[in-house]
Design a protein around this motif. Structure first.
Motif, mmCIF file in Angstrom:
data_model
loop_
_atom_site.group_PDB
_atom_site.id
_atom_site.type_symbol
_atom_site.label_atom_id
_atom_site.label_comp_id
_atom_site.label_asym_id
_atom_site.label_seq_id
_atom_site.Cartn_x
_atom_site.Cartn_y
_atom_site.Cartn_z
ATOM 1 N N ASP A 220 0.826 -1.210 0.000
ATOM 2 C CA ASP A 220 0.000 0.000 0.000
ATOM 3 C C ASP A 220 0.863 1.265 0.000
ATOM 4 O O ASP A 220 0.589 2.234 -0.748
ATOM 5 N N LYS A 221 1.900 1.274 0.844
ATOM 6 C CA LYS A 221 2.791 2.423 0.883
ATOM 7 C C LYS A 221 3.503 2.619 -0.448
ATOM 8 O O LYS A 221 3.681 3.742 -0.926
ATOM 9 N N LEU A 222 3.939 1.502 -1.035
ATOM 10 C CA LEU A 222 4.626 1.587 -2.314
ATOM 11 C C LEU A 222 3.689 2.139 -3.395
ATOM 12 O O LEU A 222 4.090 2.966 -4.228
ATOM 13 N N GLU A 223 2.438 1.691 -3.375
ATOM 14 C CA GLU A 223 1.474 2.221 -4.344
ATOM 15 C C GLU A 223 1.231 3.708 -4.123
ATOM 16 O O GLU A 223 1.131 4.486 -5.094
ATOM 17 N N LEU A 224 1.146 4.095 -2.811
ATOM 18 C CA LEU A 224 0.968 5.517 -2.510
ATOM 19 C C LEU A 224 2.152 6.329 -3.000
ATOM 20 O O LEU A 224 1.991 7.408 -3.631
ATOM 21 N N ARG A 225 3.382 5.841 -2.744
ATOM 22 C CA ARG A 225 4.585 6.561 -3.204
ATOM 23 C C ARG A 225 4.623 6.609 -4.730
ATOM 24 O O ARG A 225 5.051 7.612 -5.319
ATOM 25 N N ARG A 226 4.154 5.539 -5.387
ATOM 26 C CA ARG A 226 4.148 5.525 -6.842
ATOM 27 C C ARG A 226 3.203 6.612 -7.362
ATOM 28 O O ARG A 226 3.524 7.351 -8.318
ATOM 29 N N LYS A 227 2.036 6.708 -6.726
ATOM 30 C CA LYS A 227 1.082 7.754 -7.131
ATOM 31 C C LYS A 227 1.635 9.152 -6.862
ATOM 32 O O LYS A 227 1.523 10.044 -7.704
ATOM 33 N N GLN A 228 2.250 9.301 -5.668
ATOM 34 C CA GLN A 228 2.837 10.602 -5.342
ATOM 35 C C GLN A 228 3.949 10.962 -6.320
ATOM 36 O O GLN A 228 4.084 12.120 -6.751
ATOM 37 N N PHE A 229 4.784 9.995 -6.697
ATOM 38 C CA PHE A 229 5.867 10.238 -7.645
ATOM 39 C C PHE A 229 5.301 10.605 -9.011
ATOM 40 O O PHE A 229 5.825 11.486 -9.709
ATOM 41 N N HIS A 230 4.219 9.947 -9.384
ATOM 42 C CA HIS A 230 3.580 10.263 -10.652
ATOM 43 C C HIS A 230 3.044 11.708 -10.650
ATOM 44 O O HIS A 230 3.203 12.449 -11.619
ATOM 45 N N VAL A 231 2.436 12.093 -9.530
ATOM 46 C CA VAL A 231 1.935 13.471 -9.404
ATOM 47 C C VAL A 231 3.090 14.464 -9.474
ATOM 48 O O VAL A 231 3.026 15.525 -10.118
ATOM 49 N N LEU A 232 4.200 14.070 -8.777
ATOM 50 C CA LEU A 232 5.372 14.943 -8.773
ATOM 51 C C LEU A 232 5.932 15.092 -10.183
ATOM 52 O O LEU A 232 6.293 16.215 -10.616
ATOM 53 N N LEU A 233 6.017 14.009 -10.922
ATOM 54 C CA LEU A 233 6.511 14.080 -12.288
ATOM 55 C C LEU A 233 5.594 14.930 -13.161
ATOM 56 O O LEU A 233 6.063 15.718 -14.006
ATOM 57 N N SER A 234 4.316 14.762 -12.931
ATOM 58 C CA SER A 234 3.365 15.583 -13.713
ATOM 59 C C SER A 234 3.540 17.064 -13.387
ATOM 60 O O SER A 234 3.522 17.934 -14.279
ATOM 61 N N THR A 235 3.718 17.348 -12.102
ATOM 62 C CA THR A 235 3.920 18.756 -11.690
ATOM 63 C C THR A 235 5.199 19.318 -12.293
ATOM 64 O O THR A 235 5.251 20.473 -12.785
ATOM 65 N N ILE A 236 6.279 18.538 -12.268
ATOM 66 C CA ILE A 236 7.558 18.984 -12.830
ATOM 67 C C ILE A 236 7.411 19.227 -14.324
ATOM 68 O O ILE A 236 7.922 20.211 -14.873
ATOM 69 N N HIS A 237 6.719 18.292 -14.975
ATOM 70 C CA HIS A 237 6.529 18.454 -16.414
ATOM 71 C C HIS A 237 5.732 19.719 -16.718
ATOM 72 O O HIS A 237 6.077 20.486 -17.642
ATOM 73 N N GLU A 238 4.683 19.957 -15.930
ATOM 74 C CA GLU A 238 3.883 21.174 -16.131
ATOM 75 C C GLU A 238 4.716 22.432 -15.843
ATOM 76 O O GLU A 238 4.632 23.431 -16.563
ATOM 77 N N LEU A 239 5.537 22.337 -14.774
ATOM 78 C CA LEU A 239 6.384 23.466 -14.432
ATOM 79 C C LEU A 239 7.399 23.739 -15.545
ATOM 80 O O LEU A 239 7.655 24.903 -15.914
ATOM 81 N N GLN A 240 7.970 22.692 -16.054
ATOM 82 C CA GLN A 240 8.939 22.842 -17.143
ATOM 83 C C GLN A 240 8.275 23.439 -18.381
ATOM 84 O O GLN A 240 8.855 24.301 -19.060
ATOM 85 N N GLN A 241 7.075 22.959 -18.658
ATOM 86 C CA GLN A 241 6.338 23.506 -19.813
ATOM 87 C C GLN A 241 6.032 24.985 -19.614
ATOM 88 O O GLN A 241 6.167 25.809 -20.543
#
Length: 203
Positions: A157-178
């Protein structure tokens, strides 16, 4: 006269039965009867008559004795037959007893073999924990396995949560970069426009 030979004595014994003189008495009785028939005086006839009676008494006594011996022999034969049957029954009973003893010996051997096998199995079983202790160990292992399963579920469960959080973080970084790239392009456009305006003003 010559003494009788062994063959003559043997024949006389066969004719005479047990050798008690029965044939001699009969011959004597016949001679007395002949003398009695040929007796001249009354006294001589009476004497011969008494001799005949005495000889008859001896013959009757001998016959009674022979009958008694015969009856005794019959009883002895019956007794011997009974003893023979008893011996045969005893022999048959002994054979049955021997057969039964053989069966008991075979059964005792099987029981002894089974006991030896049971003792060997008991020694092997003694080197292993008993059923109660084994059940306790299995129960403890089951609880430990269940606990590890819960831990695994929590980690997943924690790993899935971290995976989701990492995905959100990557999306945020990508949006920030854009956004940064857009801002940079906008800045360059504004600078180009300003430069052009300055050039037009100088003219």
């Amino acid at each position: 006269s010559f003494p009788p030979s062994d063959e003559v004595i043997r024949k006389r014994l066969l004719i005479d039965g047990d050798g008690a003189g029965d044939d001699r008495r009969i011959n004597l009785l016949v001679k007395s009867f002949i003398k009695w028939c040929n007796s001249g005086s009354q006294e001589e006839g009476y004497s011969q008559y008494q001799r005949m009676l005495s000889t008859l008494s001896q013959c009757e006594f001998s016959m009674g004795k022979t009958l008694l011996v015969y009856d005794m022999n019959l009883r002895e034969m019956e007794n011997y037959e009974k003893i023979y049957k008893d011996i045969e029954n005893s022999i048959a009973a002994a054979h049955e007893k021997i057969s039964e003893c053989k069966k008991q010996i075979l059964q005792a051997k099987r029981i002894r073999k089974n006991r030896q096998e049971y003792d060997a199995l008991a020694k092997v079983i003694q080197h292993h924990p008993d059923r109660h202790e084994t059940l306790k160990q299995l129960e403890a292992l089951g609880k430990e396995l269940q606990n590890l399963s819960h831990i695994k579920e929590n980690v997943e469960d924690k790993l899935e949560l971290r995976r989701k959080q990492f995905h959100v973080l990557l999306s945020t970084i990508h949006e920030l970069q854009q956004t940064l790239e857009n801002d940079e392009k906008l800045s360059e456009a504004e600078e180009s426009q300003e430069t052009q305006m300055e050039a037009e003003a100088k003219q």
